[in-house]
Design an enzyme around this catalytic site. Structure first.
Site, PDB file in Angstrom:
ATOM      1  N   ARG A 259     -31.515 -93.857   5.316  1.00  0.00           N
ATOM      2  CA  ARG A 259     -31.385 -94.932   4.332  1.00  0.00           C
ATOM      3  C   ARG A 259     -30.352 -94.487   3.304  1.00  0.00           C
ATOM      4  O   ARG A 259     -30.602 -93.570   2.517  1.00  0.00           O
ATOM      5  CB  ARG A 259     -32.752 -95.134   3.667  1.00  0.00           C
ATOM      6  N   HIS A 263     -34.549 -97.235  -2.176  1.00  0.00           N
ATOM      7  CA  HIS A 263     -35.576 -97.969  -1.440  1.00  0.00           C
ATOM      8  C   HIS A 263     -35.420 -99.464  -1.663  1.00  0.00           C
ATOM      9  O   HIS A 263     -35.516-100.266  -0.742  1.00  0.00           O
ATOM     10  CB  HIS A 263     -36.969 -97.533  -1.896  1.00  0.00           C
ATOM     11  N   TYR A 272     -34.348 -88.122  -6.206  1.00  0.00           N
ATOM     12  CA  TYR A 272     -35.029 -87.363  -5.144  1.00  0.00           C
ATOM     13  C   TYR A 272     -34.229 -87.146  -3.866  1.00  0.00           C
ATOM     14  O   TYR A 272     -34.602 -86.311  -3.053  1.00  0.00           O
ATOM     15  CB  TYR A 272     -36.380 -88.023  -4.820  1.00  0.00           C
TER      16      TYR A 272
END
Ligand SMILES: Cc1ncc(C[n+]2csc(CCOP(=O)(O)OP(=O)(O)O)c2C)c(N)n1
Ligand SMILES: Cc1ncc(C[n+]2csc(CCOP(=O)(O)OP(=O)(O)O)c2C)c(N)n1
Ligand SMILES: [Mg+2]
Ligand SMILES: [Mg+2]
Lengths: 372, 324, 324, 372
Positions: A259, A263, A272
C-alpha cells in the site's frame, strides 16, 4: 504451489517468465486503462478530500495490479464480495466513474442513497458487486453462502471474495474458509496482502509463514502470487476460478503487494511506514511493470500513458461535475429500506421528521409530507 | 490545573493509571506507534514500552477474550475497540464471558477489565462509524457501562473504571473528543461510578441525557430558558448500575420529563428511564414522558444531522411537556 | 385438524415450507441425521436430502454469515441456532449485516432469512441454556423478532416468517415445546407478523406477555379471577415491529398494566412497553406500570424456579396495581 | 512432527515403541488410578442421571487417556482452561470426587453455588482449573490472555487450553491460536479429537487433513498424538510445555481418540454413530492398553483393576451421599457475585424475592431478610 513460493509472470524488465498468457491486445489495453482509471479516480478523490469537497477516501496506489488482475479473470455472471479498497474491480467490469462518484458524494443518485460512507459501493450491474460493509471480514463467509446458492442451482458461476491481510484475523475469514472447505464451494478467496492493516504490519497480525499457507487449515490450496504483476494475478485467479467451476472447491490466493499511500485520507502513514521500505516498493510500481510488458509487445510507448491518463482524469473530472450538481438524498431515505415496507413506528418517526423540517423550513424534506 | 479536551483527558487518565500501577496494560488495533485513530493512546508505547501498550491482530473477539484471561490472572487490561460499531465480534466474549465469570465461578474467578471505545455520530461516519450501542450492554447483568460528557468526568470516571473490580465498558462520545474543553486536575482522582451529575438546575422540565447529548440538551435548555422554561438537565454518566434514586428524585422535582439519546428508540436506554418512572412515581408525572432519540433505522451518512437529536428536537419536546 | 405440541408444529411448518418451495433450506448444528437436539428438524434430511437439510461446522458466525449470502442470492435459508444462548458469536452477522443489508445497499441486496432458536428457562439449563435475549435484537432496526406461544401460532408465524422479505429472528419458548398442545391445521396458513393476540379478555388489569410467560400469566389470571380481578392478557407474539396501537388500546382498556418477561429487567423489552404507554397514554394510567421479570443477574441453575416469573409473582403484581 | 503422522508410545500389546519415559511406579499408578476414577465418576453420574437424581452428565468413556495424560504433564503452578469433558484433569491434580459431586448436584457446597449446570466445574486449588463455560471455544483465547500475564511477570508457568474437534471451528480457536502465535505465548492447545461434535463427524467440521495441521496457519508446531495412549499424550504435552516455558511459544496438539458414549446424557448416539466403528474403538480401550504396559513393568495384574475400581466406586458413592445430604444454595446466591458489591437495583430485587418467599413460606429464603 505451496503457499510460500511466489508466482509471477512479468519480470521486472517486462519479459515473460514461463508461458505468456497471450491475451488479445484490446484486453491487454483494457487492463492497462483500468489501472490508470483507478489511479485517476484515486488522485481526484484524494484532492477532493483535501479540499473538503468529500469527506473520506481510500488510496489505492500500489495495489492496482491485484484488483484489476483479479477482476480480469471474472465473468459477468460471477459475483464479487469486495473490500472497500476494490475500486478497480468495479471499473474493470464497466461501472462508470460517475456512478462511483455519486457514492463518494453520498448524493441522491448514490446507489446506497447517501447512507454509507464514501467508497462503500454497491452495484448489481454489469456485475454483482456486493454492497461493501465496514466491519472487516463479515463478507468472506457471506460469499460462501452466495456460492452455495450457485452450487445448489447447478450454475457454473463462482464468487470472488476479496479482503486484506488484516482481514485474515477476522471471524469471517475463519468461518468462511472453513465452511467453503467442507462445502467445496465455488469461491476464490483473494487476500490482498498490502502489508498493513492501517498501521499494523504483518508481524503483529500473524505468525504464519505466509497468508497463503493458512489454506492448509481448511483443506484447500493456497497460492502466493506477486500482487504487482497484473498478469500473474489474473492467471492464478483464472485457474482458481476454473477449479471452482469444475466443483473442485475453493482456493486461497495471497497477492503480495504494498500500500503506497496511507490507509485512508484520515491516516498519516509517515508515523509508521519506514521510508526505505516505501522507496523500495516505489521501484516496483505495478503500472510501470505492466508498461514494460506492453512495450515488449509493441503495444505501448510514451506518451500513451500521459494520453490515457489525461483521458481518465477528464472522465473523472466530468463525474465530479455531475456528482456535485446532484442534490442530496431526500429526507425519506432515512426511513425507507429498513424493511421492504415501512412499519408504523418508523412511518410515525418519519412523519415527525418531515413536520419538523417543514416547520423549520428545511430543504431536505422536499414536498413536506412523508411519502412512504 | 490544565485545560484539556475530552480526548486529552482520556489520554491523561491512561498515563496516570499506567504510571501508578505496573499491571495496567493498553492494547487494541493501532493503539501502539500510531497512538490510536483518535490519538487516545498517543505516546503510551513510547513512555511505557511495547509490553504495556501494543497493537493486536485485527480481532475484537481476540482483544476482549485475551483481556479476560489477563484480568483473571492479575493484570488490569484496558482494551480499545477502534469504533463501538466494531465491538460486535466481541459480543460473545463480553456478554457470555466477562459479564458472567464472577457469577458462574462462585466468585472464584473475576474479570476486572476496561473496554474503551468511541461511540456516536457527528463525524459523517454512516452506518458503521456512528452507532450508540449502550442499550445492548445495559441489558447485561455483570457489566458496568459508563459514558462521560466532560473532560473532568472522562478522566475521573476512567480512573474509577480502572480501579473497579468488575468489567467496565467505557463509551467515549467521539463527537465531543475535541469539541469540549475543561479543567482537569493533574494526577489521580476518581468520579464515583454510581451517581448522576446535575448539569443544570431547573424546576420546569427534567431532561435526562448522557454523552454527546449533554451539550445538545444544555443548548436546548438555554433556548427554553429564553422562553421561560427552566430545565433541570441530568447527565446520567453511569448507565449501569444506574443511580435510580437520583433519577426518580430529579423527575419528581419537575413532574415533566424528556429523555434524550442518539441510539434508536425502540428498546433503547430511554425506555428504561421511562419504565422506572412509570413504575416508581407515575403519580408525580404531569405530562407524558417523551423520548427524543435517533430513529429506528440504521444510521445514515449524508443526512446524519437529521438523524441525530439536536437542540431543535429537544426544545420541541421540552415545550411539548411544558405546555401539556 | 391434528393436535400437535409446539415443537411438532414447528416441524410441521418446516416441512410445509420445504414441500412448497425448493429454495427453502434448513441447516445448523445437529439438525441433520440427529434431527436437532429438540427434534425440531426430525425427518427433514430423510425427506428432503442433505442438500436441503444439513449439519454445519460448529460456528454460529458461519451459520448466519452463510445464510446471509444464500438469502441475497435467491435462496430461503432457515438457520437453527441450537440454543439462543449460543447466538452471540453470530451477533455481528445479525446486527451489523443481516439487519442493515437492505438499507446500506439502497435496496439492491436483501436478506430474507429466518433464524430459529429455542430460548428461555425451565429446563435446569443454568446460565447458558436458559437465556431470553429478545431485547438485544429488538433494539436492532432491520430485524423482525417473533415469539409464538401456541402450536397454532408457532406454525402460522413461522410460515409467515419464511415468506417475509426481511430477516426474522424466530424465538421458540423451549419450556413450551412439549408442555402445550393445540389444534394445528394441515398445510399452509400464515399468522400476520404485526398483530398481537388477545389471550384472554378482561377489564380489570392488562397483562402484557409473550412466549413461555403466556401460560404463566393465564394461570395467574385464573387465580385473579377467583379474587374478582378480570385480567386482559395480551400475547404480543411479534415484538418487532410491535403492534403499538394494539398495545395502547389494550392498556387503555383497563388503565392498569403489568408487563411480564423472563429476561432481566434492566433495559429489557418490558421497558419499551412501559415507555410507549408513558408516552402515549399516561393520563389513562390509574396505577404504576409494574414489570414482573427475571432478575438483573445471570440465570441460575438450582434456583431457577425462583428466578423465573411464576404465577405467584404475576398475581402479586396484578393485585398490587388493582388495589392501587 | 508434521501434524499428519501420529505419535504413540505404547504398542497395542503394551510394549514400548521408542524410548520409555521411565516414570516412577507411583506416578504410573496414580495415572492408572485416575483413569479408573474418571470411569467410576462417570459411571455413577450416568446412573444418577438415569434415576433422576441429577439433571445431566457428560460421558467420558474412551477419552480418559487424553485427559489424564495431558494433566500428568502439568505442574500445580500451571493453569488449565478446560472443556466440560475434562473431569480427569481435575481428579489427577487432587480435586476430590466430593467437591465435584457438589457441582453435579448444584447444591450449597458447589463451588459455582448451584448456578451452573452439572459438569461446569471451577476450582482454584490445588491447581487453577478455570471456570468451565458452555459456549464452545471462548476459553481458548482467554487462556492466551492468562498466559500473557505469566510472560509479563516473567513466571515460568504455562497454560493448557483444552477443547474438542468441534471447538476448532469456533471464533476463540481462531483468535486464540492467532494471538498466541504472534505473542509466542506459553500455551499448549490440546484438541481432543473424539471424532464427534454431538452428532457431527469431522467430515462436516472441516476439510483439513488433520486438526493438528491447522497449527501452520498460526506459525506454530502441530502435533498429532494417539489419544488412547496415556503416556504418549503425557510425553507430547510435556515437550510442548517445555517449549512454552523456554519462551519458544505455543504448540497445537491433536489427540486422536473416540467418544465411546453419547455426547451427554441427553443424547442418543445410536442415531448417528455406526456400530462397526464403535466396535472397532472398543478394542482400543485406553485403560486396557495402559494395563498391558503396566503388566510388562510388573506393576499390574488382575484383580488390581477390580480392586481399584471398587475403591473408586466407593469413594464416588461416598461423595454422592455427602452431596445429597447437602442443602441447596440459599436464595441470596441468585443475587450475589453479579458484581463485587451488590448494587441497589439488584439488592431491591433480592429483597422482593425474600419477601415473597417468606410470605409464601418458602424454604430457600432462609432467615427471611435479604442479607447482602
Ligand atoms: C471488525 C472491524 N474492526 C476494525 C475495523 C477498523 N479498520 C478499518 S480498516 C482496518 C484495517 C484493515 O486492514 P486490511 O484487512 O489489511 O485491509 P487494507 O486496509 O490493508 O486493504 C481496520 C482495523 C473495522 N473496519 N472492522
Ligand atoms: C457456541 C456454542 N454453540 C453450540 C453449542 C452446543 N454444543 C455443546 S457441545 C457441542 C459439540 C462440541 O463438540 P466438540 O468441540 O468436538 O467437543 P466434545 O463434546 O466432542 O468433547 C455443541 C455444538 C455450544 N455449547 N456453544
Ligand atoms: Mg492490508
Ligand atoms: Mg468432539
Amino acid at each position: 504451489m505451496t503457499g510460500t513460493e511466489m508466482f509471477s509472470l512479468i519480470k521486472p524488465d517486462g519479459a515473460v517468465k514461463g508461458k505468456d498468457p497471450k491475451l488479445a491486445p484490446d484486453e491487454l489495453l483494457h487492463i492497462y486503462r483500468t489501472m490508470l482509471r483507478v489511479r485517476a479516480f484515486d488522485e481526484v478523490c484524494m484532492k477532493l478530500q483535501r479540499s473538503g469537497r468529500i469527506g473520506f477516501s481510500i488510496p489505492n496506489r500500489g495495489v492496482e495490479a491485484t484488483q484489476v488482475g483479479a477482476a480480469a479473470a471474472l465473468r459477468k455472471t460471477d459475483w464479487i464480495f469486495p473490500s472497500y479498497r476494490d475500486f478497480g474491480m468495479a471499473l474493470y467490469h464497466g461501472v462508470t466513474p460517475t456512478e462511483m462518484m455519486h457514492t463518494m458524494y453520498g448524493n441522491g443518485a448514490d446507489c446506497a442513497k447517501g447512507r454509507q460512507m464514501p467508497v462503500h459501493f454497491t452495484f448489481t450491474d454489469p456485475i454483482k458487486f456486493f454492497s461493501i460493509s465496514s466491519p472487516i471480514g463479515t463478507h468472506i463467509v457471506q460469499a460462501v453462502g452466495a456460492a452455495y446458492a450457485m452450487q445448489y442451482r447447478k450454475e457454473k458461476h463462482a464468487v470472488l471474495a476479496s479482503f486484506g491481510d488484516g482481514g485474515t484475523s477476522s471471524l469471517g475469514f475463519h468461518s468462511g474458509l472453513n465452511f467453503a472447505g467442507v462445502w467445496k464451494s465455488p469461491v476464490v478467496f483473494l487476500c490482498q496482502n498490502n502489508q498493513w492493516a492501517i498501521s499494523c504490519p504483518s508481524s503483529s497480525q500473524t505468525a504464519s509463514a505466509s497468508y497463503a499457507i493458512k489454506a492448509q487449515a481448511y483443506g484447500m490450496p493456497g497460492v502466493l502470487v506477486d500482487g504487482n504483476d497484473v498478469l500473474a494475478v489474473r492467471q492464478v485467479t483464472l485457474e482458481a476460478l476454473e477449479r471452482a467451476r469444475k466443483g473442485l472447491g475453493p482456493t486461497l490466493i495471497e497477492a503480495y503487494t504494498f500500500r503506497m499511500g496511507g490507509h485512508s485520507t484520515s491516516d498519516d502513514p509517515t508515523k509508521y511506514v519506514p521510508k526505505k521500505l516505501l522507496a523500495e516498493w516505489e521501484k516496483k510500481d505495478p503500472v510501470t511493470r505492466f508498461e514494460r510488458y506492453l512495450a515488449k509487445k509493441k503495444l505501448w510507448k510514451q506518451p500513451l500513458r500521459d494520453k490515457i491518463y489525461a483521458e481518465c482524469l477528464d472522465e473523472v473530472g466530468d463525474a465530479v461535475k455531475i456528482a456535485e450538481s446532484t442534490p442530496p438524498p431526500a429526507l425519506e431515505t432515512i426511513f425507507s429500506d429498513v424493511y421492504a415496507t415501512v412499519p408504523t413506528h418508523i412511518r410515525r418517526q418519519g412523519q415527525a421528521a418531515f413536520d419538523l423540517a417543514a416547520r423549520k423550513g428545511d430543504a431536505a424534506a422536499g414536498g413536506g409530507a412523508f411519502p412512504l | 490545573m490544565a485545560t484539556l479536551t475530552l480526548i486529552q483527558a482520556v489520554n491523561d487518565a491512561l498515563k496516570t493509571a499506567m504510571r501508578t500501577d505496573p499491571n495496567v496494560l493498553v492494547f487494541g488495533e493501532d493503539v501502539g506507534p500510531k497512538g490510536g485513530v483518535f490519538l487516545a493512546t498517543d505516546g503510551l508505547t513510547k513512555e511505557f514500552g511495547e509490553k504495556r501498550c501494543f497493537d493486536t491482530p485485527l480481532s475484537e473477539d481476540g482483544i476482549v477474550g485475551a483481556a479476560i484471561g489477563m484480568a483473571t490472572n492479575g493484570l488490569k487490561p484496558i482494551a480499545e475497540i477502534q469504533f463501538q460499531d466494531f465491538i460486535f465480534p466481541a459480543f460473545d466474549q463480553i456478554v457470555s464471558e466477562a459479564a458472567k465469570l464472577r457469577y458462574r465461578s462462585g466468585g472464584q474467578y473475576t474479570c476486572p477489565l476496561v473496554i474503551r471505545t468511541p461511540y456516536g455520530g457527528g463525524i459523517r461516519g454512516g452506518l458503521y462509524h456512528s452507532q450508540s450501542g449502550e442499550a445492548y450492554f445495559c441489558h447485561t447483568p455483570g457489566l458496568k457501562v459508563v459514558i462521560p460528557s466532560t473532560p473532568y468526568d472522562a478522566k475521573g470516571l476512567l480512573l474509577a473504571s480502572i480501579d473497579d473490580p468488575d468489567p467496565v465498558l467505557f463509551l467515549e462520545p467521539k463527537a465531543l473528543y475535541r469539541s469540549v474543553k475543561g479543567e482537569v486536575p493533574e494526577g489521580r482522582y476518581t468520579v464515583d461510578l454510581s451517581t448522576l451529575r446535575t448539569a443544570r438546575e431547573g424546576t420546569g422540565v427534567t431532561v435526562f441525557c448522557y454523552g454527546a447529548m449533554v451539550p445538545v440538551c444544555l443548548r436546548a435548555a438555554e433556548q427554553a430558558a429564553a422562553k421561560g422554561i427552566e430545565c433541570h438537565v441530568v447527565d446520567l454518566r453511569t448507565l449501569l448500575p444506574l443511580d435510580e434514586e437520583g433519577v426518580i428524585d430529579a423527575a419528581k422535582r419537575t413532574g415533566r420529563v424528556v429523555v434524550v439519546h442518539e441510539a434508536p428508540r425502540f428498546c433503547g436506554f430511554g425506555g428504561e428511564i421511562s419504565a422506572i418512572l412509570a413504575e416508581n412515581c407515575i403519580e408525580w408525572m404531569e405530562a407524558p414522558i417523551v423520548r427524543v432519540t435517533g430513529f429506528d433505522t440504521p444510521f445514515p451518512n449524508t443526512l446524519e444531522h437529521h438523524y441525530m437529536p439536536d437542540d431543535r428536537r429537544v426544545l420541541d419536546a421540552v415545550e411539548h411537556v411544558w405546555n401539556y
